[in-house]
Write an enzyme that holds these catalytic residues in place. Sequence first.
Site, PDB file in Angstrom:
ATOM      1  N   CYS A  29       0.865  -1.176   0.000  1.00 17.43           N
ATOM      2  CA  CYS A  29       0.000   0.000   0.000  1.00 17.43           C
ATOM      3  C   CYS A  29       0.905   1.230   0.000  1.00 17.43           C
ATOM      4  CB  CYS A  29      -0.879  -0.027   1.256  1.00 17.43           C
ATOM      5  SG  CYS A  29      -2.012   1.353   1.389  1.00 17.43           S
ATOM      6  N   HIS A  72     -11.026  18.364  -2.613  1.00 19.61           N
ATOM      7  CA  HIS A  72     -10.648  18.435  -1.197  1.00 19.61           C
ATOM      8  C   HIS A  72     -11.236  17.283  -0.389  1.00 19.61           C
ATOM      9  CE1 HIS A  72      -9.409  22.416  -2.489  1.00 19.61           C
ATOM     10  NE2 HIS A  72      -8.531  22.333  -1.519  1.00 19.61           N
ATOM     11  N   GLU A 150      -2.693  13.479 -13.168  1.00 20.14           N
ATOM     12  CA  GLU A 150      -2.197  13.623 -11.793  1.00 20.14           C
ATOM     13  C   GLU A 150      -1.146  14.724 -11.705  1.00 20.14           C
ATOM     14  OE1 GLU A 150      -2.600   9.149  -9.971  1.00 20.14           O
ATOM     15  OE2 GLU A 150      -0.660   9.757 -10.766  1.00 20.14           O
TER      16      GLU A 150
END
Length: 165
Positions: A29, A72, A150
């Site tokens: 992860c 957000h 991204e």
Amino acid sequence: MSQRIYRLQVTKDQLGFAAAHFITMRGKCERLHGHNYRVTVEVEGFLCEDQYVVDFGVLKKHAAEIARTLDHRVLLAAENPKIEYSQNEQHLTVRYEDKYYVFPIAEVIMLPIQNTTAELLATYFCAELCERLRQDGVDTLKMVGVWVSEGPGQQAFASREWVQS
């Protein structure tokens, strides 16, 4: 005689969103981190009787609304089999093996995807956009596509063939 196909593209400042995420890959992860995502929407289709494919205003409105739902937030993959979720009234606990996070529920969004990769974020965004356009009565499309970036030079594209209802 075949109909001419047109392609439209929308890239605007309001189509960006800032969000945190992590992905699971190759048995691990990664760390929680964030991006200032940028979204570009593409559609292909045929001219309507008023000689346009889809109103740019309608396309921008729906794409900006989707971006605002992600802005957000901590983006979480609800369908990731490696991640466990539990919650109480105010907090969501996210666990991957011995690593865990606790977030206020109001600051997360659970997405119906297996990982929060750029590819699957583009897939999610595309599906949401198709649904909103369909509800708005758009019927001239052949394809809807979404780019999710991204950062500079790092983006993924997902598209969906438009199926007439």
